[in-house]
Design an enzyme around this catalytic site. Structure first.
Site, PDB file in Angstrom:
ATOM      1  N   GLY A  74       0.830  -1.198   0.000  1.00  0.00           N
ATOM      2  CA  GLY A  74       0.000   0.000   0.000  1.00  0.00           C
ATOM      3  C   GLY A  74       0.863   1.245   0.000  1.00  0.00           C
ATOM      4  O   GLY A  74       1.975   1.261  -0.543  1.00  0.00           O
ATOM      5  N   SER A  75       0.386   2.271   0.667  1.00  0.00           N
ATOM      6  CA  SER A  75       1.020   3.589   0.569  1.00  0.00           C
ATOM      7  C   SER A  75       2.384   3.688   1.249  1.00  0.00           C
ATOM      8  O   SER A  75       3.074   4.695   1.071  1.00  0.00           O
ATOM      9  CB  SER A  75       0.086   4.659   1.129  1.00  0.00           C
ATOM     10  OG  SER A  75      -1.047   4.776   0.295  1.00  0.00           O
TER      11      SER A  75
END
Length: 260
Positions: free
Chosen positions: A29-30
C-alpha cells in the site's frame, strides 16, 4: 494420517513455521510511496516543495480510474503535502514521470528483487517485489508503473524489507545489513562476540534522505500518521492500507524511524 506439510503451510497463514518478517508477503500500500519519493528526490525530478497537480479525486491510468481515498480531492499541491495526505493521484503521476527503469533501480538499491541479506535458510525468506501467479517478476517485466508507484499493482513485500526502507532513510540514505544478534555474552558476562555494523549500499544522497525524513515527519505531525506522535520523541513515518481481496479485511501498515 498422512498430510503434506508444504500444502498445510500454504493453507494456514497462521502456521507457526511461517516467518512473517522474512517470508510473509503483503501488499505494501502507501508505505511504498516512500520508495517512489526517494527516487523522485534523488534523481532531482522533484524537491519537497515541488508542486504537482493532483487533478481531483480520480485520474485515468491505462483506461481505468485511479482514485484517492474516500472522497478526497486535491488540486496543485507540494510533494510534502502529497505524502502527508498520501495522495494517490500525485504519486501515480510521479511514477509515470520517473518511468519503470528508474523506479525499479531504486527498488533494487533498497533490496527489492532479492532475498533479505541474512544468513538464513533460503526457504524461510522471500524477495520483495512484483509477483504474478506466485512467480516473481524480474525488473523490466511489463507493469503498470503508476500503480506500482502507489504500492498497488502486484507488489508483495516482507515486513523486513519495509523496515529496511525506513532504516535506510533514517540512516542518511545508507542501507545496512540487517542483523539478528547484537552481541553474545558468556555466562560470566564476558563479551564473546560483538556484531559490527556493515554497510551494503548507498541508496540515495544524504540530502535526499534528509528531505524525505522531513516529509515523513510531517506525516506524523499533521498527516495520516498522527497516532504515532509521541511526547519528547520526533517520529517520522508512513501509513499504508492495502486490500487483501477479502471484503472488509485490509492490511494496515506503519513504517517509521525515531528519533529524527
Amino acid at each position: 494420517g498422512n498430510f503434506d506439510i508444504a500444502a498445510l503451510a500454504e493453507k494456514a497463514a497462521n502456521w507457526p513455521g511461517l516467518n512473517r518478517a522474512t517470508q510473509g508477503l503483503y501488499a505494501p500500500g502507501s508505505t511504498f510511496k516512500t520508495v517512489t519519493a526517494a527516487a523522485a528526490l534523488d534523481t532531482h525530478l522533484l524537491t519537497p516543495d515541488s508542486i504537482i497537480d493532483a487533478k481531483g479525486h480520480c485520474i485515468t491510468i491505462q483506461g481505468l480510474p485511479l482514485c484517492n481515498a474516500g472522497t478526497e480531492s486535491f488540486g496543485p499541491i507540494t510533494l510534502t503535502d502529497a505524502l502527508t495526505n498520501s495522495v494517490n493521484t500525485v504519486f501515480a503521476q510521479i511514477g509515470q514521470r520517473l518511468g519503470q527503469n528508474r523506479l525499479e533501480e531504486y527498488m533494487t538499491r533498497f533490496g527489492f528483487f532479492a532475498e533479505p541479506p541474512l544468513t538464513y535458510p533460503s526457504d524461510e525468506m522471500n524477495p520483495s517485489g512484483l509477483y504474478h501467479n506466485g512467480h516473481q517478476l524480474k525488473p523490466g517485466a511489463p507493469v503498470d508503473v503508476a500503480r506500482v508507484a502507489i504500492g498497488q499493482e502486484r507488489l508483495a513485500v516482507t515486513p523486513l524489507q519495509m523496515a529496511e526502507v525506513a532504516a535506510t532513510i533514517g540512516n542518511g540514505g545508507e542501507r545496512m545489513r540487517p542483523t539478528l544478534v547484537d552481541r553474545v555474552l558468556s555466562p560470566s558476562g564476558r563479551r564473546v562476540y560483538t556484531q559490527r555494523p556493515e554497510s551494503l549500499e548507498r541508496v540515495m544522497s544524504p540530502q535526499s534522505a534528509q528531505d524525505l525524513t522531513g516529509m515523513m515527519q510531517n506525516v506524523v505531525d499533521e498527516g495520516t500518521g498522527t497516532a504515532a506522535r509521541l511526547n519528547g520523541l520526533t517520529v517520522a513515518g508512513k501509513t499504508g492500507t492495502a486490500e487483501t481481496g477479502v471484503t472488509g479485511v485490509n492490511t494496515a501498515w506503519f513504517i517509521a524511524l525515531a528519533p529524527v
